[in-house]
Design a protein around this motif. Structure first.
Motif, short mmCIF file in Angstrom:
data_model
loop_
_atom_site.label_atom_id
_atom_site.label_comp_id
_atom_site.label_asym_id
_atom_site.label_seq_id
_atom_site.Cartn_x
_atom_site.Cartn_y
_atom_site.Cartn_z
N ALA A 15 0.86 -1.18 0.00
CA ALA A 15 0.00 0.00 0.00
C ALA A 15 0.90 1.24 0.00
O ALA A 15 2.06 1.16 0.40
N PRO A 16 0.37 2.39 -0.44
CA PRO A 16 -0.99 2.59 -0.97
C PRO A 16 -1.12 2.08 -2.40
O PRO A 16 -0.13 1.94 -3.11
N LEU A 17 -2.34 1.83 -2.81
CA LEU A 17 -2.61 1.40 -4.17
C LEU A 17 -2.51 2.60 -5.11
O LEU A 17 -3.18 3.61 -4.88
N TRP A 36 -10.70 -3.58 -2.57
CA TRP A 36 -9.65 -2.78 -1.92
C TRP A 36 -10.25 -1.52 -1.29
O TRP A 36 -9.92 -1.19 -0.14
N ARG A 37 -11.10 -0.85 -2.03
CA ARG A 37 -11.68 0.39 -1.52
C ARG A 37 -12.62 0.13 -0.34
O ARG A 37 -12.73 0.97 0.57
N HIS A 41 -7.93 -1.89 2.08
CA HIS A 41 -7.01 -0.80 2.35
C HIS A 41 -6.88 -0.53 3.85
O HIS A 41 -5.89 0.06 4.30
N LYS A 42 -7.88 -0.96 4.63
CA LYS A 42 -7.80 -0.81 6.08
C LYS A 42 -6.97 -1.92 6.71
O LYS A 42 -6.44 -1.76 7.81
N ARG A 45 -1.47 -2.25 5.66
CA ARG A 45 -0.95 -0.92 5.95
C ARG A 45 0.56 -0.88 5.78
O ARG A 45 1.29 -1.76 6.25
N ASN A 72 -1.32 -5.86 -5.57
CA ASN A 72 -2.74 -6.14 -5.30
C ASN A 72 -3.53 -6.40 -6.57
O ASN A 72 -4.14 -7.46 -6.72
#
Length: 301
Positions: A15-17, A36-37, A41-42, A45, A72
């Motif tokens: 991450a981040p994507l 992912w959204r 994503h949580k 990290r 990803n």
């Protein structure tokens, strides 16, 4: 003999994507992007991953093995980001990588994966040689055997496959090192046994038949994002297969926080001794020591 330390981490899911372009979000990538959204994503990290890698490097292992899923959605910018991350972990001579299913998320990723080629190239391959699996690397007392189970799959599937050509080459490779006394470590992304059909290694039976005929002392994998130990039959007894949580994960549902393994390997007379240590996050707060397990003593023929 002084013990050699091999570190193992997997599934960093960096991450981040990077922001995808609209034309890149087709088919399986569109579903992956929504996933992912929504929540991934949580879970994955970068600060967790960076803390874990810093702790790993502080242990000064003799070598580092990474068993796939650096990216990803296999977006082009993800591969460039992953190359920079690999360089921060260590030089190609000090880090061995095999790819995961997310690294082959769609069929157009072969050229992108070549950015990591130095980390996936055998000792006998010349600089600039095309990627080829399986490969052999000798580090200290170890022979690292890298295979690729990374193949594109349809949506909602995460299976892996070695395919017949790779299995045949693996058989040849085992025959070539039959008389070598080194400690043999097989690196693969997918576990050799899975209860979930959509995540399984489809030709696991063929690989297990090879392991039953040819000595492998330790199998390291990722994919399931959990800590696991499975045992499989080999010519000299049972062979441990060790899985590890995602290296960037916060604890969620039944999945643990990020961790990595350290294997201390030493020759004692006519046998090998392998001891496992686990280091990871306690309640997502800090890296801590975990228990030490003696995996096996491998008697040499």
């Amino acid at each position: 003999m002084t013990a050699f330390t091999l570190a193992h981490l997997s599934d960093p899911h960096l991450a981040p994507l990077p922001a995808p372009r609209l034309h890149q979000l087709a088919g399986k990538r569109a579903l992956g992007y929504l996933n992912w959204r929504r929540d991934r994503h949580k879970i994955h990290r970068r600060d967790v991953l960076d803390t874990l890698v810093a702790d790993l490097r502080a242990q000064s292992p003799g070598h580092i093995a990474i068993t796939g899923d650096l990216v990803n959605l296999a977006l082009p910018d993800e591969f460039t980001q992953a190359r920079a991350w690999l360089e921060s972990v260590g030089a190609p001579a000090d880090v061995t990588l095999v790819p995961g299913n997310h690294d082959a998320y769609v069929r157009v990723t072969t050229k992108q994966t070549s950015q990591w080629a130095e980390y996936m190239r055998g000792d006998s391959a010349g600089t600039g040689a095309p990627l080829s699996f399986p490969f052999l690397r000798r580090r200290g007392p170890l022979t690292l055997i890298g295979v690729s189970s990374a193949v594109p799959t349809r949506p909602f599937m995460a299976t892996g496959s070695l395919r017949r050509s790779q299995l045949d080459m693996l058989e040849q490779g085992f025959s070539q090192i039959a008389d070598e006394p080194s400690f043999r470590v097989l690196l693969i992304h997918h576990p050799l046994s899975s209860k979930a059909s959509y995540k399984r290694l489809t030709d696991a039976d063929a690989l297990l038949a090879l392991i039953k005929r040819h000595r492998v002392d330790l199998i390291l994998h990722g994919h399931d994002h959990v800590r696991s130990t499975m045992w499989f039959e080999g010519p000299l007894g049972r062979v441990p297969a060790i899985g590890v949580p995602s290296a960037s994960a916060t604890p969620h549902r039944n999945y643990p926080a990020a961790a990595y393994n350290l294997f201390s390997i030493s020759r004692e007379g006519d046998s090998w001794r392998c001891e496992q240590r686990v280091r990871g996050f306690a309640d997502g707060a800090a890296v801590e020591k975990a228990e030490v397990t003696e995996l096996q003593r491998v008697q040499l023929i």
